[in-house]
Design a protein around this motif. Structure first.
Motif, PDB file in Angstrom:
ATOM      1  N   VAL A  19       5.272   3.913  -5.920  1.00 24.34           N
ATOM      2  CA  VAL A  19       6.987   3.948  -5.540  1.00 24.34           C
ATOM      3  C   VAL A  19       7.593   5.266  -4.412  1.00 24.34           C
ATOM      4  N   LEU A  20       7.372   4.176  -3.167  1.00 22.17           N
ATOM      5  CA  LEU A  20       7.601   5.819  -2.077  1.00 22.17           C
ATOM      6  C   LEU A  20       8.853   6.192  -2.167  1.00 22.17           C
ATOM      7  N   LEU A  21       9.442   7.480  -2.232  1.00 21.85           N
ATOM      8  CA  LEU A  21      10.754   7.070  -1.677  1.00 21.85           C
ATOM      9  C   LEU A  21      11.310   7.921  -0.851  1.00 21.85           C
ATOM     10  N   SER A  22      12.283   7.518   0.127  1.00 24.27           N
ATOM     11  CA  SER A  22      13.087   7.690   1.585  1.00 24.27           C
ATOM     12  C   SER A  22      13.235   9.258   1.567  1.00 24.27           C
ATOM     13  N   SER A  23      13.109  10.131   3.065  1.00 24.61           N
ATOM     14  CA  SER A  23      13.870  11.175   2.567  1.00 24.61           C
ATOM     15  C   SER A  23      14.831  11.317   2.546  1.00 24.61           C
ATOM     16  N   ARG A  24      15.676  13.118   1.976  1.00 23.62           N
ATOM     17  CA  ARG A  24      16.945  12.199   1.970  1.00 23.62           C
ATOM     18  C   ARG A  24      18.437  11.580   2.901  1.00 23.62           C
ATOM     19  N   PRO A  25      19.080  10.985   2.471  1.00 21.02           N
ATOM     20  CA  PRO A  25      18.588  10.952   0.961  1.00 21.02           C
ATOM     21  C   PRO A  25      18.377   9.487   0.158  1.00 21.02           C
ATOM     22  N   GLY A  26      17.779   9.565  -1.172  1.00 24.15           N
ATOM     23  CA  GLY A  26      16.565   8.906  -1.348  1.00 24.15           C
ATOM     24  C   GLY A  26      16.739   7.633  -2.024  1.00 24.15           C
ATOM     25  N   ARG A  27      16.327   7.178  -1.237  1.00 22.69           N
ATOM     26  CA  ARG A  27      15.862   4.738  -1.444  1.00 22.69           C
ATOM     27  C   ARG A  27      14.371   4.709  -1.918  1.00 22.69           C
ATOM     28  N   VAL A  28      14.075   3.990  -2.753  1.00 21.87           N
ATOM     29  CA  VAL A  28      13.613   2.906  -2.368  1.00 21.87           C
ATOM     30  C   VAL A  28      12.675   2.174  -1.170  1.00 21.87           C
ATOM     31  N   VAL A  29      11.649   2.834  -0.654  1.00 23.62           N
ATOM     32  CA  VAL A  29      11.031   2.345   0.374  1.00 23.62           C
ATOM     33  C   VAL A  29      10.138   1.047   0.141  1.00 23.62           C
ATOM     34  N   ARG A  30       8.942   2.067   0.058  1.00 20.26           N
ATOM     35  CA  ARG A  30       8.064   0.803  -0.953  1.00 20.26           C
ATOM     36  C   ARG A  30       7.325   0.549  -1.908  1.00 20.26           C
ATOM     37  N   GLU A  31       6.687  -0.059  -1.931  1.00 17.80           N
ATOM     38  CA  GLU A  31       5.657  -0.129  -3.358  1.00 17.80           C
ATOM     39  C   GLU A  31       4.240  -0.888  -2.913  1.00 17.80           C
ATOM     40  N   TRP A  32       3.625  -0.149  -4.177  1.00 20.29           N
ATOM     41  CA  TRP A  32       2.058  -0.631  -4.005  1.00 20.29           C
ATOM     42  C   TRP A  32       1.826  -1.279  -5.414  1.00 20.29           C
ATOM     43  N   ASP A  33       1.025  -2.389  -5.743  1.00 19.58           N
ATOM     44  CA  ASP A  33       0.451  -2.314  -7.121  1.00 19.58           C
ATOM     45  C   ASP A  33      -1.765  -1.544  -6.482  1.00 19.58           C
ATOM     46  N   VAL A  34      -1.595  -0.099  -7.319  1.00 19.16           N
ATOM     47  CA  VAL A  34      -3.148  -0.124  -7.582  1.00 19.16           C
ATOM     48  C   VAL A  34      -3.752  -0.223  -7.957  1.00 19.16           C
ATOM     49  N   ARG A  35      -3.328  -1.511  -9.057  1.00 18.85           N
ATOM     50  CA  ARG A  35      -4.910  -1.439 -10.151  1.00 18.85           C
ATOM     51  C   ARG A  35      -5.989  -1.582  -9.604  1.00 18.85           C
ATOM     52  N   ASP A  36      -5.308  -2.785  -8.359  1.00 25.23           N
ATOM     53  CA  ASP A  36      -7.478  -2.779  -7.898  1.00 25.23           C
ATOM     54  C   ASP A  36      -7.340  -1.649  -6.994  1.00 25.23           C
ATOM     55  N   SER A  37      -7.627  -0.394  -6.292  1.00 17.78           N
ATOM     56  CA  SER A  37      -6.698  -0.386  -4.969  1.00 17.78           C
ATOM     57  C   SER A  37      -7.883  -0.246  -4.167  1.00 17.78           C
ATOM     58  N   SER A  38      -7.955   0.199  -2.961  1.00 20.55           N
ATOM     59  CA  SER A  38      -8.875   0.216  -2.079  1.00 20.55           C
ATOM     60  C   SER A  38      -8.664   0.967  -0.897  1.00 20.55           C
ATOM     61  N   ASP A  39      -9.473   2.227  -0.007  1.00 25.50           N
ATOM     62  CA  ASP A  39      -9.714   2.500   0.702  1.00 25.50           C
ATOM     63  C   ASP A  39      -8.679   2.075   2.405  1.00 25.50           C
ATOM     64  N   GLU A  40      -8.326   1.032   2.018  1.00 21.81           N
ATOM     65  CA  GLU A  40      -7.350   0.542   2.491  1.00 21.81           C
ATOM     66  C   GLU A  40      -5.643   0.586   2.561  1.00 21.81           C
ATOM     67  N   VAL A  41      -5.803   0.600   1.245  1.00 25.48           N
ATOM     68  CA  VAL A  41      -4.082   1.051   0.341  1.00 25.48           C
ATOM     69  C   VAL A  41      -3.703   2.204   0.273  1.00 25.48           C
ATOM     70  N   LEU A  42      -5.188   3.286   0.384  1.00 23.25           N
ATOM     71  CA  LEU A  42      -4.529   4.653   0.599  1.00 23.25           C
ATOM     72  C   LEU A  42      -3.904   5.304   1.496  1.00 23.25           C
ATOM     73  N   ASP A  43      -5.155   4.401   2.400  1.00 25.31           N
ATOM     74  CA  ASP A  43      -4.881   4.756   4.061  1.00 25.31           C
ATOM     75  C   ASP A  43      -3.137   4.473   4.644  1.00 25.31           C
ATOM     76  N   GLU A  44      -2.521   2.914   3.563  1.00 22.04           N
ATOM     77  CA  GLU A  44      -1.285   2.284   4.259  1.00 22.04           C
ATOM     78  C   GLU A  44      -0.156   3.722   4.025  1.00 22.04           C
ATOM     79  N   ILE A  45      -0.888   4.356   2.388  1.00 25.77           N
ATOM     80  CA  ILE A  45       0.495   4.831   1.840  1.00 25.77           C
ATOM     81  C   ILE A  45       0.287   6.252   2.845  1.00 25.77           C
ATOM     82  N   ASN A  46      -0.513   6.706   2.800  1.00 22.27           N
ATOM     83  CA  ASN A  46      -0.370   7.823   3.488  1.00 22.27           C
ATOM     84  C   ASN A  46       0.046   7.712   4.775  1.00 22.27           C
ATOM     85  N   THR A  47       0.364   6.699   5.831  1.00 21.12           N
ATOM     86  CA  THR A  47       0.283   6.356   6.821  1.00 21.12           C
ATOM     87  C   THR A  47       2.384   6.496   6.160  1.00 21.12           C
TER      88      THR A  47
END
Length: 258
Positions: free
Chosen positions: A219-247
């Motif tokens: 779960v990704l929180l925004s910069s202050r003030p914090g709120r949930v901006v994105r979520e990812w199911d990473v149980r079967d994660s790939s390099d693409e998901v990792l890159d997307e979260i990093n971005t």
């Protein structure tokens, strides 16, 4: 009119913890700082959720609210768990107590009898592979071992509730101060313990790889003030998901710095 946080206990067990519209403001008037603004988050029993975000986005504040260490300004918190246990970066062990006595401390505060808490403390130290150092004091243990004692103590706190309520463990960057090799070992140990105990975990980290390795959901929180901006199911994660979260994390950090 000032809104207040409502805390209730759920009658079902499909949700361990749920936050709805949680807002946290520090201070008053022109000097007030909004740390969290409308956070919605639901964690199921036994689910492993990792929170990511820029420094100062409110991750630790959110954890403190769930733990009952701080109160939200408004919103709703629903819990259907045993008393939440918290782990921080520092083990915070009592230096004059042995590893076993440190674990027992949580059970003693909960009113567990002497023989029962001694037995349970040893069981939990065995669970984190420290049964052979039960009589050692913190200064005789490595940093990684001290964190494993802290984990055993936290697990003791989650098991003192009656009625079979789901356990909830809150972890605020518990491995951040450790070297890379020790951190890797403890991540593996945490996963093994989580699979053994079926404890719901909310884990705060700034490390995307750690979040993807450990969590079922990130779960990704925004910069202050914090709120949930994105979520990812990473149980079967790939390099693409990792890159997307990093971005997306870089975008949040850039927005926080601007």
């Amino acid at each position: 009119m000032t809104a207040t946080l409502e805390t209730t206990v759920l009658s079902t067990v499909d949700t361990a913890v749920e936050l709805a519209g949680v807002r946290k403001v520090f201070g008053h008037g022109g000097s007030a700082v909004v740390a969290l603004d409308g956070v919605d988050l639901k964690v199921k029993p036994g689910e492993f959720v990792c929170l990511l975000g820029a420094s100062g986005c409110g991750k630790s504040t959110l954890l403190n609210i769930v733990a009952g260490l701080d109160a939200a300004t408004s919103g709703q918190l629903q819990l259907n768990t045993s008393r939440p246990a918290v782990m921080f970066q520092e083990p915070a062990l009592m230096p004059w107590l042995t590893a076993a006595r440190n674990v027992e401390l949580a059970l003693r505060f909960a009113g567990v009898g002497r023989l029962a808490r001694k037995r349970r403390a040893l069981e939990l130290l065995e669970l984190v592979r420290l049964g052979d150092v039960a009589d050692k004091r913190p200064h005789e243990l490595s940093g990684g071992m001290r964190q494993r004692v802290a984990l055993a103590r936290a697990l003791a706190s989650t098991t003192v509730s009656a009625d079979g309520a789901p356990a909830l463990l809150l972890m605020d960057e518990p491995f951040a101060a450790l070297d890379a090799i020790t951190r890797d070992v403890l991540q593996s140990e945490l996963l093994r313990v989580w699979e053994t105990t079926n404890t719901a975990i909310i884990f705060v980290t700034h490390d995307v790889r750690e979040a993807v390795r450990l969590g079922q959901r990130v779960v990704l929180l925004s910069s202050r003030p914090g709120r949930v901006v994105r979520e990812w199911d990473v149980r079967d994660s790939s390099d693409e998901v990792l890159d997307e979260i990093n971005t997306h994390l870089r975008e949040v950090i850039s927005g926080h710095a601007s």
